[in-house]
Design a protein around this motif. Structure first.
Motif, mmCIF file in Angstrom:
data_model
loop_
_atom_site.group_PDB
_atom_site.id
_atom_site.type_symbol
_atom_site.label_atom_id
_atom_site.label_comp_id
_atom_site.label_asym_id
_atom_site.label_seq_id
_atom_site.Cartn_x
_atom_site.Cartn_y
_atom_site.Cartn_z
ATOM 1 N N SER A 82 10.881 -12.944 1.142
ATOM 2 C CA SER A 82 9.888 -12.220 1.739
ATOM 3 C C SER A 82 8.947 -12.920 2.584
ATOM 4 C CB SER A 82 9.143 -11.198 0.898
ATOM 5 O OG SER A 82 8.432 -12.218 -0.100
ATOM 6 N N LYS A 118 -2.837 -5.634 -4.158
ATOM 7 C CA LYS A 118 -1.378 -4.738 -3.929
ATOM 8 C C LYS A 118 -1.848 -3.216 -3.459
ATOM 9 C CE LYS A 118 2.919 -3.740 -6.039
ATOM 10 N NZ LYS A 118 3.772 -4.083 -7.066
ATOM 11 N N ILE A 119 -2.971 -2.676 -3.991
ATOM 12 C CA ILE A 119 -3.185 -1.193 -3.397
ATOM 13 C C ILE A 119 -4.189 -1.286 -2.227
ATOM 14 C CG2 ILE A 119 -3.256 -0.664 -6.119
ATOM 15 C CD1 ILE A 119 -6.202 -0.196 -5.888
ATOM 16 N N PHE A 120 -4.426 -2.215 -1.876
ATOM 17 C CA PHE A 120 -5.295 -2.341 -0.492
ATOM 18 C C PHE A 120 -4.675 -2.883 0.725
ATOM 19 C CE2 PHE A 120 -9.028 -1.327 -3.583
ATOM 20 C CZ PHE A 120 -9.289 -0.192 -3.160
ATOM 21 N N ILE A 121 -4.071 -4.106 0.345
ATOM 22 C CA ILE A 121 -3.742 -5.095 1.549
ATOM 23 C C ILE A 121 -2.475 -4.915 2.121
ATOM 24 C CG2 ILE A 121 -3.452 -7.603 2.251
ATOM 25 C CD1 ILE A 121 -5.456 -7.994 0.115
ATOM 26 N N ASN A 122 -2.452 -4.477 3.301
ATOM 27 C CA ASN A 122 -1.131 -4.522 4.370
ATOM 28 C C ASN A 122 -1.299 -6.065 5.052
ATOM 29 O OD1 ASN A 122 -0.041 -1.836 3.800
ATOM 30 N ND2 ASN A 122 -1.527 -0.947 5.320
ATOM 31 N N LYS A 178 -10.766 -5.032 4.096
ATOM 32 C CA LYS A 178 -10.406 -4.145 3.092
ATOM 33 C C LYS A 178 -11.394 -4.269 1.745
ATOM 34 C CE LYS A 178 -7.126 -1.962 4.572
ATOM 35 N NZ LYS A 178 -5.969 -1.538 4.090
ATOM 36 N N MET A 192 -1.327 3.317 -11.283
ATOM 37 C CA MET A 192 0.104 3.675 -10.816
ATOM 38 C C MET A 192 0.597 2.200 -10.286
ATOM 39 S SD MET A 192 0.125 6.787 -8.458
ATOM 40 C CE MET A 192 -0.405 6.050 -6.841
ATOM 41 N N GLY A 218 4.193 -0.054 -12.119
ATOM 42 C CA GLY A 218 5.419 -0.568 -11.641
ATOM 43 C C GLY A 218 5.487 -2.197 -11.785
ATOM 44 N N THR A 219 4.543 -2.769 -12.143
ATOM 45 C CA THR A 219 4.311 -4.168 -12.375
ATOM 46 C C THR A 219 4.676 -4.788 -13.754
ATOM 47 O OG1 THR A 219 2.090 -4.574 -12.604
ATOM 48 C CG2 THR A 219 2.855 -4.555 -10.493
ATOM 49 N N SER A 234 -3.217 0.429 0.830
ATOM 50 C CA SER A 234 -2.186 -0.186 1.513
ATOM 51 C C SER A 234 -0.914 0.750 1.698
ATOM 52 C CB SER A 234 -1.678 -1.462 0.570
ATOM 53 O OG SER A 234 -1.232 -1.042 -0.646
ATOM 54 N N ASP A 235 0.060 0.479 2.551
ATOM 55 C CA ASP A 235 1.244 1.427 2.549
ATOM 56 C C ASP A 235 1.876 1.262 1.450
ATOM 57 O OD1 ASP A 235 0.638 1.766 5.114
ATOM 58 O OD2 ASP A 235 1.809 -0.117 5.777
ATOM 59 N N CYS A 250 0.538 1.428 -1.616
ATOM 60 C CA CYS A 250 -0.192 2.292 -2.542
ATOM 61 C C CYS A 250 0.299 3.707 -2.151
ATOM 62 C CB CYS A 250 -1.473 1.673 -2.525
ATOM 63 S SG CYS A 250 -2.311 2.794 -3.884
ATOM 64 N N MET A 282 3.376 5.034 -3.392
ATOM 65 C CA MET A 282 3.699 4.882 -4.845
ATOM 66 C C MET A 282 3.603 6.307 -5.432
ATOM 67 S SD MET A 282 1.378 1.674 -6.422
ATOM 68 C CE MET A 282 1.549 0.207 -5.744
ATOM 69 N N ASP A 307 9.411 -6.591 -10.673
ATOM 70 C CA ASP A 307 8.154 -6.645 -9.721
ATOM 71 C C ASP A 307 8.352 -8.061 -9.093
ATOM 72 O OD1 ASP A 307 5.734 -5.657 -8.345
ATOM 73 O OD2 ASP A 307 4.805 -7.723 -9.354
ATOM 74 N N LYS A 363 8.901 -8.798 -5.249
ATOM 75 C CA LYS A 363 7.872 -9.516 -4.372
ATOM 76 C C LYS A 363 8.616 -10.915 -3.628
ATOM 77 C CE LYS A 363 3.140 -11.034 -4.869
ATOM 78 N NZ LYS A 363 1.899 -10.787 -5.911
ATOM 79 N N ILE A 415 11.607 -8.748 -0.766
ATOM 80 C CA ILE A 415 11.451 -7.716 0.030
ATOM 81 C C ILE A 415 10.363 -7.576 1.025
ATOM 82 C CG2 ILE A 415 11.013 -5.044 -0.087
ATOM 83 C CD1 ILE A 415 12.503 -5.364 -2.941
ATOM 84 N N SER A 443 11.095 2.099 -8.694
ATOM 85 C CA SER A 443 9.696 2.183 -8.382
ATOM 86 C C SER A 443 9.119 0.713 -8.115
ATOM 87 C CB SER A 443 8.682 2.746 -9.268
ATOM 88 O OG SER A 443 8.550 2.016 -10.396
ATOM 89 N N ALA A 444 9.562 -0.235 -8.673
ATOM 90 C CA ALA A 444 9.256 -1.662 -8.387
ATOM 91 C C ALA A 444 9.644 -2.026 -6.873
ATOM 92 C CB ALA A 444 9.825 -2.633 -9.644
ATOM 93 N N ALA A 479 7.667 -0.083 -4.137
ATOM 94 C CA ALA A 479 6.261 -0.551 -4.007
ATOM 95 C C ALA A 479 6.322 -1.812 -2.850
ATOM 96 C CB ALA A 479 5.593 -1.439 -5.573
ATOM 97 N N TYR A 480 7.222 -2.517 -2.664
ATOM 98 C CA TYR A 480 7.352 -3.426 -1.710
ATOM 99 C C TYR A 480 7.981 -2.745 -0.329
ATOM 100 C CZ TYR A 480 5.723 -6.521 -5.089
ATOM 101 O OH TYR A 480 4.745 -7.091 -6.064
#
Lengths: 403, 403
Positions: A10, A114-118, A174, A268, A272-273, B10-11, B13, B16, B110, B114, B117, B135-136, B139-140
């Motif tokens: 990735s 993870k929840i904020f950053i693209n 962010k 959430m 998943g982690t 983030s996309d 989040c 999810m 996860d 990471k 993906i 779901s893992a 999330a990516y």
């Protein structure tokens, strides 16, 4: 192995760097080296005897539930104990809905990222900032914008200028990453007035602050300054705490305090982690906090680290040439050294290793590659005596490299 | 709270979903409900007495190192014990460079996601597949392509067709996700012949396989089939293992076995997500594995679950109408039920809850929204008696909904 392995990684993985500190620590593993490079607490700070009793009791009374899966939010008794601690000691007004347990602060940094950053999103960080924060944000493709520190922490004027410039371009970070107490690596603490300025700016630009505060409880002198979370009071601040420096890093238990909307998203993402942080260690930690032993033990840790810090400062004063400057931390684990401009801490590192003393070069903490003439020293891990001997060695190395 | 909170997520989040099982478990928390919904091991399987002794010994002899930070790769003694276990029991030929400890399998899922993906990348999964894996990857931003299972697991012909179609379009999946032993949720085991076919296809299309095998040690009958990792032998397979079903989920300890190049990337990614898995629980686990107690205890767990499974199967046989079909697992924790086509397990769930019995609807495990007439039953957690009573209730509910 597949033929195109490096290609199918990735973008995140391609952009990952090995932790500079981690690689350094390998070099410093020789027993004769006095290392100020890591951020390890002293083994003397671990409550081994107290834990023997608590662990034995836990195994007698609730082993089966501690060995089972737990909730993603964390052990309810531990969350309640932490909520009580913050409301009583920090004058917060939070409930368990504001708090989620994480696998120490590093996971909290990862989950917030993870929840904020693209990829390509902006994050504002201090110059310098904790390297583990930078690498967590970097893994999600964040573009870091640095704001300088002065002797009161992140500069409010520069922060406002940065946000205004971003706004003019239709951009918004962010979040702003701040370590207000005994900053890692700079050892600087932000006074209340600066905290208020920063919070006002966050409100004006409608932006989140990530307050990372792993050392807050370890204050040697001076008065605690309100947490950014409290100064804010409006849900603009996400605060990270951890047991790593005040109890035991080997438990890997930290927490996030935030607006329930943020907590909900972190739950959430955490699901998943890793499903949940180990209930086994959480049950032990809950008992430790509830018992009041932790609060008592923190006093001992403060005394231990104060002495170690004082020995290091005294030796710096005595041995270092006048052109070398350092911060005098009111708490925490680190101080930060600034060498003359012409010196390069990376080049110095190789000489220092030969003289059996180690540090981290400051560049690791600068998202913009600056800080070549700086270094971070940890004073919590080495013995008192080695906090003297190592500085003597380091002074000798620095003197040998002076023009 | 900032005004555009939902927008700045983030996309990842935004995409999810709350775990369907997790939400269901909340509904099934009433004590009168017999729940087959979770995947919990039986508390009777936990080695509480043995652990009391091991934990007390560990606290006496190595508490200080267990309370300190550990290496990202994991506790060396635990890694060595696991390497020995796999080489002796599975005829592998691995070293510690092939193995990294994770915070249970979910973190491994996860981290693998990471490092491979990017948003929009393809991943091939079974129809159905373990929801925590889906779901893992989700999330990516992975795009999942489903391949059907038959009674031997993932269909080789359909897999090859899918890969050929992708190749024709210039695409390649990042990996193929397979649960070869006592599949979750389907309860199916892949015979060696099918494993060889799948590996041949992976070699032909030069693609990685992610082998998730949390239940492999829990075989009630039949012969173990070589691990995909062994059948491959070329580094195309990444295998995930865990203590969650054979020791204690509350320790949150799992591991990845893979080519050192893959392990190396996972170490880098893990460094940024939690620095290390708790050394405290790893030290206990290392002692537990080394002592040989684990291997003995697994035999007891197999007996316990075999009885529970048999009671459930007997009651299904006796109570269910003939149109209802189920898998007969050779091991693991789950069996899978197929209802007549016209029935919808989600609608059935509401009626079942009123009758105090719960399950997970199969749709949760299908990346393509299919499986409406299927459900997963766990037989490890409820008591033996409740594995009879609950099935009687479920049969009554199903009969009441038949046309």
């Amino acid at each position: 192995m597949i033929s195109d392995f490096e290609q199918i990684l990735s973008d995140s993985c391609k952009g990952m760097k090995r932790s500079a500190i981690r690689e350094l620590l390998k070099l410093t593993a020789k027993p004769e080296i006095i290392s100020y490079a890591g951020g390890l607490p002293s083994p003397d700070s671990f409550p081994v005897e107290e834990l023997k009793k608590i662990v034995a009791e836990m195994m007698e009374t609730e082993a089966a539930s501690a060995l089972q899966y737990g909730s993603t939010e964390g052990d309810m008794k531990l969350r309640e104990a932490l909520v009580k601690y913050y409301n009583e000691n920090e004058n917060l007004n939070i409930t368990v809905d504001n708090l989620i347990i994480t696998t120490a602060s590093q996971q909290a940094l990862d989950l917030v990222a993870k929840i904020f950053i693209n990829r390509g999103d902006k994050v504002i960080v201090g110059l310098p900032s904790y390297l583990g924060g930078l690498s967590a944000f970097n893994a999600y493709g964040a573009k870091m914008t640095g704001v300088s520190l002065d002797d009161k922490g992140m500069r409010a004027d520069e922060l406002e200028k940065t946000l205004a410039e971003m706004k003019a371009k239709g951009e918004k970070p962010k979040f702003i990453y701040i370590i207000p107490d005994f900053q890692n690596p700079a050892g600087i603490t932000m006074p209340l007035e600066r905290r208020k300025e920063i919070i006002d700016i966050a409100h004006k630009y409608d932006v989140l602050i990530l307050e990372d505060s792993p050392y807050r409880e370890l204050r040697f002198e001076g008065e605690p300054q309100d947490m950014l979370y409290k100064t804010d009071g409006t849900g603009h601040v996400i605060t990270l705490g951890t047991f790593s420096k005040i109890f035991a890093p080997g438990f890997r238990i930290g927490w996030v305090i935030a607006h329930p909307k943020v907590v909900d998203k972190i739950v959430m993402a955490k699901q998943g982690t890793d499903l949940c942080t180990p209930p086994f260690t959480q049950r032990i930690a809950a008992r430790y906090v509830e018992s009041g032993i932790m609060s008592e033990k923190i006093k001992d840790i403060i005394e231990l680290y104060r002495e170690k810090k004082d020995i290091m400062l005294d030796t710096l004063e005595k041995e270092m040439p006048e052109v070398v400057k350092w911060t005098v931390p009111e708490g925490g684990l680190f101080l930060f050294i600034t060498l003359p401009d012409y010196m390069d801490a990376e080049a110095l590192f190789k000489v220092a290793i030969e003289e059996n003393v180690a540090f981290v070069m400051g560049t690791s903490f600068y998202c913009n590659g600056k800080g070549r003439n700086t270094m971070r020293l940890n004073f919590s891990y080495a013995s008192k005596e080695n906090n003297r001997i190592g500085i003597e060695r380091l002074a000798k190395v620095i003197k040998s490299q002076m023009k």
